[in-house]
Design a protein around this motif. Structure first.
Motif, PDB file in Angstrom:
ATOM      1  N   UNK A 209      52.184  25.769  39.394  1.00 22.08           N
ATOM      2  CA  UNK A 209      53.567  25.455  39.741  1.00 22.08           C
ATOM      3  C   UNK A 209      54.509  26.333  38.938  1.00 22.08           C
ATOM      4  N   UNK A 210      55.519  26.847  39.581  1.00 22.50           N
ATOM      5  CA  UNK A 210      56.588  27.573  38.869  1.00 22.50           C
ATOM      6  C   UNK A 210      57.932  27.037  39.346  1.00 22.50           C
ATOM      7  N   UNK A 211      58.831  26.777  38.397  1.00 24.94           N
ATOM      8  CA  UNK A 211      60.177  26.270  38.688  1.00 24.94           C
ATOM      9  C   UNK A 211      61.181  27.116  37.915  1.00 24.94           C
ATOM     10  N   UNK A 212      62.210  27.618  38.600  1.00 25.53           N
ATOM     11  CA  UNK A 212      63.206  28.481  37.950  1.00 25.53           C
ATOM     12  C   UNK A 212      64.616  27.911  38.116  1.00 25.53           C
ATOM     13  N   UNK A 213      65.557  28.538  37.411  1.00 23.96           N
ATOM     14  CA  UNK A 213      66.983  28.228  37.534  1.00 23.96           C
ATOM     15  C   UNK A 213      67.725  29.511  37.890  1.00 23.96           C
ATOM     16  N   UNK A 214      69.001  29.376  38.185  1.00 22.72           N
ATOM     17  CA  UNK A 214      69.815  30.569  38.430  1.00 22.72           C
ATOM     18  C   UNK A 214      69.778  31.451  37.188  1.00 22.72           C
ATOM     19  N   UNK A 215      69.415  32.707  37.355  1.00 20.43           N
ATOM     20  CA  UNK A 215      69.351  33.625  36.223  1.00 20.43           C
ATOM     21  C   UNK A 215      68.030  33.628  35.488  1.00 20.43           C
TER      22      UNK A 215
END
Length: 261
Positions: A209-215
């Motif tokens: 699983x990979x989860x990101x945010x803006x930037x």
């Protein structure tokens, strides 16, 4: 595929649980066939991989080695950028049978799953930018000492998680291990045996699983995946040993008769 979109952290975690618990989500599969027997007499039957999120193969065809199977994944990855979430789920099914070339039982004393890979956490964000790896190994014992038994299920699992605040890096290594001591489990459950479990159905479920945010950006890949068995061979007395044992018993009997006379 469950590919990049605007998921919250909890939505992604809920989706992981749904994938891991619902076998019907499998969308594609590859049957690699049978492998072995490898010394001293372990055969892997009907090795099948499947996925409910991505096209297969993810694990790729295995290579047998002494008491195990080695996989070298090339596309088993999860990647997310700019406030998205990506889940890659892969499953392996196979049966292990223990028997040597002479028909003697070979027990599955233990089963070990070991895997490793690399992850990247980069950019600007909080601990919500993260990766995680999870593995569940379900072992259903169907035969003991060469005799079919009512299925006995043993389950092992492991997981790890990294986040941008604590673990930022590029191509950083990770490793995970799941170990099931089959023989000890039988002993703990009070199941009698001489050699041990000689046949078992195994289901392995692996999730990245990979989860990101803006930037920010998050990715994780699996580079190596290995299943290894610790076998226990059946001890069959040699003819000379049996003969010596017989002579010893005769000697005991004669000595007893002398004493009585």
């Amino acid at each position: 595929m469950v590919k990049t979109g605007h998921f919250s952290r909890w939505s992604a975690l809920a989706l992981i649980l749904a994938i891991c618990s619902t076998a019907s989500l499998q969308a594609a599969s590859v049957n690699y066939g049978n492998f072995g027997p490898v010394a001293p007499g372990v055969t892997f039957l009907n090795v099948v991989e499947s996925s409910g999120t991505d096209g297969v193969p993810l694990y790729n065809s295995p290579s047998p080695f002494a008491t195990g199977l080695n996989f070298t994944p090339t596309v088993f990855t999860s990647s997310s950028t700019g406030a998205g979430a990506d889940i890659t789920d892969g499953q392996l099914n196979f049966t292990i049978h223990g028997q040597d070339g002479n028909g003697n039982n070979v027990a599955i004393s233990s089963i070990n799953l070991s895997e490793n890979g690399a992850y990247t956490l980069a950019g600007v964000g909080t601990a919500a930018t993260q990766i995680s790896v999870g593995a569940i190994m379900n072992v259903k014992i169907t035969e003991i000492d060469g005799v079919a038994v009512a299925p006995i299920t043993v389950i092992g699992n492991a997981s790890l998680a990294k986040n941008l605040v604590s673990d930022a890096g590029v191509a950083s290594p990770w490793a995970l291990n799941v170990f099931i001591d089959v023989q000890n489990q039988l002993t703990t459950l009070g199941v009698p045996f001489v050699t041990g479990a000689t046949r078992a159905d195994v289901v392995l479920n692996n999730t990245l699983v990979s989860i990101s945010q803006a930037g920010s950006a998050a990715s994780v890949s699996k580079n190596n995946f290995q299943i290894s068995i610790v076998p226990q061979s059946e001890v069959v007395p040699e003819p000379t040993t049996l003969a010596m044992a017989g002579l010893a018993l005769c000697g005991v009997g004669l000595a007893g008769r002398r004493k009585r006379s």
